[in-house]
Design a protein around this motif. Structure first.
Motif, short mmCIF file in Angstrom:
data_model
loop_
_atom_site.label_atom_id
_atom_site.label_comp_id
_atom_site.label_asym_id
_atom_site.label_seq_id
_atom_site.Cartn_x
_atom_site.Cartn_y
_atom_site.Cartn_z
N ILE A 199 0.93 -1.28 -0.03
CA ILE A 199 -0.31 0.02 -0.03
C ILE A 199 0.80 1.47 0.01
N ARG A 200 2.03 1.15 0.75
CA ARG A 200 2.90 2.33 0.64
C ARG A 200 3.58 2.83 -0.56
N THR A 201 3.81 1.55 -1.09
CA THR A 201 4.43 1.76 -2.60
C THR A 201 3.43 2.45 -3.49
N ASN A 202 2.12 2.08 -3.40
CA ASN A 202 1.07 2.53 -4.39
C ASN A 202 1.01 4.11 -3.94
N LEU A 203 0.94 4.35 -2.90
CA LEU A 203 0.51 5.58 -2.29
C LEU A 203 1.71 6.45 -2.77
N LEU A 204 2.79 6.15 -2.46
CA LEU A 204 3.73 7.08 -2.70
C LEU A 204 3.97 7.44 -4.31
N ARG A 205 3.85 6.17 -5.11
CA ARG A 205 3.64 6.40 -6.55
C ARG A 205 2.59 7.45 -6.92
N ASN A 206 1.44 7.27 -6.38
CA ASN A 206 0.37 8.21 -6.66
C ASN A 206 0.91 9.53 -6.25
N LEU A 207 1.21 9.83 -5.19
CA LEU A 207 1.60 11.14 -4.95
C LEU A 207 2.81 11.79 -5.50
N GLY A 208 3.92 10.81 -5.84
CA GLY A 208 4.98 11.16 -6.95
C GLY A 208 4.41 11.93 -7.90
N GLU A 209 3.44 11.01 -8.69
CA GLU A 209 2.71 11.38 -9.91
C GLU A 209 2.08 12.80 -9.63
N TYR A 210 1.29 12.78 -8.53
CA TYR A 210 0.49 14.27 -8.22
C TYR A 210 1.54 15.46 -8.04
N THR A 211 2.57 15.39 -7.25
CA THR A 211 3.79 16.05 -7.32
C THR A 211 4.63 16.50 -8.66
N MET A 212 4.86 15.27 -9.21
CA MET A 212 5.51 15.78 -10.67
C MET A 212 4.60 16.53 -11.54
N MET A 213 3.26 16.41 -11.34
CA MET A 213 2.09 17.21 -12.20
C MET A 213 2.01 18.42 -11.81
N GLN A 214 2.25 18.71 -10.56
CA GLN A 214 2.38 20.22 -9.99
C GLN A 214 3.80 20.72 -10.48
N GLU A 215 4.81 20.08 -10.33
CA GLU A 215 5.92 20.93 -10.71
C GLU A 215 6.02 20.94 -12.11
N ASP A 216 5.36 19.97 -12.95
CA ASP A 216 5.41 20.45 -14.40
C ASP A 216 4.57 21.54 -14.63
N ARG A 217 3.41 21.60 -14.08
CA ARG A 217 2.68 23.01 -14.37
C ARG A 217 3.32 24.31 -13.69
N MET A 218 4.07 24.12 -12.95
CA MET A 218 4.85 25.01 -12.35
C MET A 218 5.88 25.69 -13.42
N GLN A 219 6.50 24.30 -14.00
CA GLN A 219 7.62 25.04 -14.75
C GLN A 219 7.05 25.40 -16.20
N THR A 220 5.76 24.78 -16.59
CA THR A 220 5.05 25.37 -17.65
C THR A 220 4.75 27.08 -17.46
N ALA A 221 4.21 27.41 -16.28
CA ALA A 221 3.87 28.68 -15.97
C ALA A 221 4.79 29.55 -16.04
N GLN A 222 6.12 28.93 -15.18
CA GLN A 222 7.49 29.80 -15.28
C GLN A 222 7.90 30.15 -16.63
N GLN A 223 7.61 28.98 -17.64
CA GLN A 223 8.18 29.33 -19.01
C GLN A 223 7.27 30.13 -19.78
N GLU A 224 5.83 30.10 -19.32
CA GLU A 224 5.02 30.92 -20.15
C GLU A 224 5.33 32.51 -19.32
N ALA A 225 5.61 32.62 -18.29
CA ALA A 225 5.98 34.04 -17.71
C ALA A 225 7.23 34.53 -18.42
N ASP A 226 8.34 33.61 -18.54
CA ASP A 226 9.56 34.06 -19.15
C ASP A 226 9.32 34.40 -20.46
#
Length: 701
Positions: free
Chosen positions: A150-177
């Motif tokens: 359960i821990r492995t699946n939970l951390l994988r889902n959490l990692g995917e969520y965090t990666m999605m937020q970081e990707d969107r943060m980078q996208t917004a940063q690129q657009e701002a640049d």
């Protein structure tokens, strides 16, 4: 077209162009502001929340692992409290993320994380139930087989969520640049066009607008994206598009500075954690290198005191003498050495003794007029804070640590000391145990040495006595033989008496020789002569002396030599024959009917069934087996018969006689020749003794 119309047209063009430019710049800056707002207010917060969720879940998982392996009820309660606190914090962070989904559309992903956390906590409750039932094995199985999946699946889902937020943060940063670059490009081109038109139409408009734009451009040129301190702001007070640009730029600086401050705080925490781990590892390595508790305490203070910025430190160790426990000072760091300081405390005496009874820390802020001072070369300083720390191990206070500082101890210092307390207590116990083992070892070595001197004296005594007895025995044997061979007394009783005296003398001489051999072995004075012993002559040498005895007792006797034995074998032939003859003598003594055999065959070094001292240096080996159909040996007597002056039991000694030295000599001679012996026997059916001899190399003699 008149000049006035051209002027009005040009001025209108300027105004129209300026209006369009300001609108475009305002829109672009607003987009930049929105991008930055999204980065800082939404994405960064979600990434931070997800990181906080991961951190609490990691601590939660660690506490569950500690709980399974914990036996102390107090520690179990502590672990359960930590599990409850960490799980509640994780749920709070997850609830925040679910309440601020916004336009991400990641509700399903957060729902999966929610379900994973719920399932994990369900397994934790089942583990707690199993531990309450005393079934630690079931609890471990639940933790390994269910909780970790359960821990492995939970951390994988959490990692995917965090990666999605970081990707969107980078996208917004690129657009701002990108937008920011467009702003610069449009501003520069438009400013140039407006300046050119303004020179023709309205110099005062151009000068005012150019001045404001130069201020913005200069500020942007000095822009530092990594700055943490407050940067200069634009101070344009006009309520127009240029003023909006200035405000947007100022808002961007606010957001960026806040982001940099958060990053700096996060990096500082990482550095503190690395520093903490480094100090812990350094002290753990130290624990295994110290010879005694005093050295350990002194080295511990020399590392810990500077680490926590303590100005002085004292170390008290628990001592028990005459049933009374006290805490004595064994080490110090930067101690002033005042003769008034107390070096020993009883439980409950002073702060040191009170900390030992309460088993908890004592932290005191000292007043400015406190009498204690810290002495340095430039003068004396008064400490501001005093910290008394009990060091526990196995529910006992092993030591007391006293720290003084001219400034308050930081939370990081408290965290370091807290993690060191348990390991230091165990290390003190370990050092104490090692010292006790070394003391016992020295006593054992001393006793062993005393026993080896005493053994030497005994061996020398036996050797001297054996030599003294051999002289009169030889005289008795010679005289008795002369009397027995006297033709005048051939039919008299004197011949019978002389035969008895001669046989008794030979028996006694054999005993003396056996005792002499054993004494030489024990004294290390028995020499081993390496020679090329002919194995082909072995049957003839052994047959001599035993054929007549076999015919007399009507026992079948045979000697076999395997065909693949070498012609010559390097060993001490005399000692080898003595071993075999002793084994055959025992076989004939305890065998009244049946068969006695002696077999010689080669063996491989790797196939030796017993520990032979010379096996490692030898290239080949032989085995000599003496087998009889005699009385046999009981299983519980097989080790006893190899001891000097010992036989299987009293009835054996009374019935068959003997001194019990033969097998003892055989085993000692076998060891001196680098070999060993084995015994296989069944009581009432006979015995089989096997001598294994590795070939003696030249350098071993």
């Amino acid at each position: 077209m008149s000049y006035r119309k051209k002027q009005l047209l040009g001025f209108g063009v300027i105004l129209f162009s300026l209006m369009i430019l300001l609108i475009v710049l305002a829109a672009m800056l607003d987009g930049v502001r929105q991008n930055l707002s999204e980065i800082m207010d939404e994405r960064y917060d979600k990434v931070s929340r997800s990181a906080a969720f991961r951190n609490n879940f990691a601590y939660l998982d660690s506490e569950v692992g500690y709980l399974i392996n914990e036996n102390d009820p107090q520690q179990i309660s502590s672990h359960l409290a930590q599990i409850d606190r960490r799980s509640q914090a994780a749920y709070n962070h997850l609830s925040y993320l679910q309440l601020h989904i916004g336009k991400d559309g990641n509700g399903n992903m957060l729902g999966s994380i929610q379900q994973g956390l719920d399932r994990y906590m369900d397994v934790v409750e089942r583990i707690d139930d199993a531990l309450n039932r005393g079934d630690s094995e079931a609890a471990s199985t639940l933790f390994v087989e269910e909780a970790q999946g359960i821990r492995t699946n939970l951390l994988r889902n959490l990692g995917e969520y965090t990666m999605m937020q970081e990707d969107r943060m980078q996208t917004a940063q690129q657009e701002a640049d990108n937008r920011f670059g467009h702003i610069l490009m449009v501003s520069a081109v438009s400013a140039l066009a407006i300046i050119l038109i303004g020179v023709i139409c309205a110099s005062w408009v151009i000068r005012g607008t150019g001045r404001s734009l130069r201020r913005i451009t200069d500020m942007m040129d000095r822009f530092d994206p990594g700055a943490v301190e407050r940067m200069s702001r634009l101070t344009i007070d006009t309520d127009d598009e240029i003023g909006n640009i200035a405000n947007g730029y100022n808002h961007m600086l606010d957001a960026l500075e806040d982001h940099n401050r958060r990053s700096r705080t996060f990096n500082q925490r990482i550095e503190e954690t690395n520093w903490l781990q480094l100090k812990l590892n350094e002290l753990l390595l130290l624990y295994h290198q110290m010879p005694d508790q005093k050295a350990l305490a002194q080295k511990f203070l020399s590392i810990v005191a500077p680490a926590v910025q303590a100005s002085s430190a004292l170390f008290y160790i628990r001592e028990t003498k005459d049933g009374k426990t006290s805490f004595s000072r064994i080490a110090s760091y930067a101690d002033g050495g005042s003769p008034d300081t107390q070096k020993r405390f009883l439980p409950g005496e002073g702060l040191i003794g009170q900390a030992a009874i309460d088993r908890r820390e004592i932290l005191i802020d000292l007043p400015d007029d406190h009498a204690a001072t810290l002495r340095v070369g430039s003068g004396d300083f008064r400490p501001k804070q005093l910290w008394i720390i009990p060091i526990q191990a196995d529910d006992h206070v092993e030591a007391i640590l006293e720290l003084a500082s001219v400034q308050p101890f930081s939370p990081l210092h408290h965290e370091l000391i807290e993690q060191l307390r348990s390991t230091l207590g165990i290390a003190l116990q370990s050092v104490s145990g090692r010292i006790e083992v070394e003391r016992l070892l020295q006593e054992s070595q001393s006793l062993t040495e005393e026993l080896r001197l005493s053994s030497q004296y005994k061996s020398e005594f036996l050797a001297n006595m054996s030599h003294e007895l051999r002289t009169p025995l030889n005289s008795i044997l010679i005289l008795s033989q002369l009397i027995a061979e006297n033709p005048e007394d051939a039919d008299s009783e004197n011949k019978s008496y002389a035969d008895i005296i001669h046989r008794s003398g030979e028996d006694l001489l054999s005993i003396v020789n056996d005792v002499l051999d054993l004494s030489k072995v024990e004294a290390g004075m028995l020499d081993i002569n390496r020679e090329a012993f002919s194995l082909r002559d072995f049957p003839e040498l052994i047959h001599y002396g035993f054929d007549a005895l076999a015919r007399q007792k009507n026992i079948e006797f045979e000697i076999k030599v395997a065909e693949d034995v070498p012609a010559f074998f390097h060993t001490d032939g005399k000692r080898m024959q003595q071993i075999v003859k002793n084994l055959l003598s025992n076989a004939f003594k305890f065998t009244s009917s049946g068969k006695i055999s002696c077999t010689l065959h080669p063996v491989r070094i790797s196939d030796l069934p017993c520990a032979a001292p010379g096996a490692e240096a030898a290239m080949s080996a032989i085995a000599v087996t003496v087998q009889d159909t005699g009385i046999g040996i009981a299983e519980d007597k097989r080790e006893v018969i190899f001891e000097a002056f010992r036989q299987a039991d009293g009835s054996t000694e009374r019935m068959y006689g003997g001194t019990g030295l033969g097998l003892s000599i055989c085993r000692e001679f076998a060891r001196l020749l680098g070999g060993c012996m084995t015994l296989d026997s069944t009581e009432g059916q006979g015995s089989s003794f096997t001598l294994y001899l590795p070939e003696l190399p030249e350098e071993s003699v």
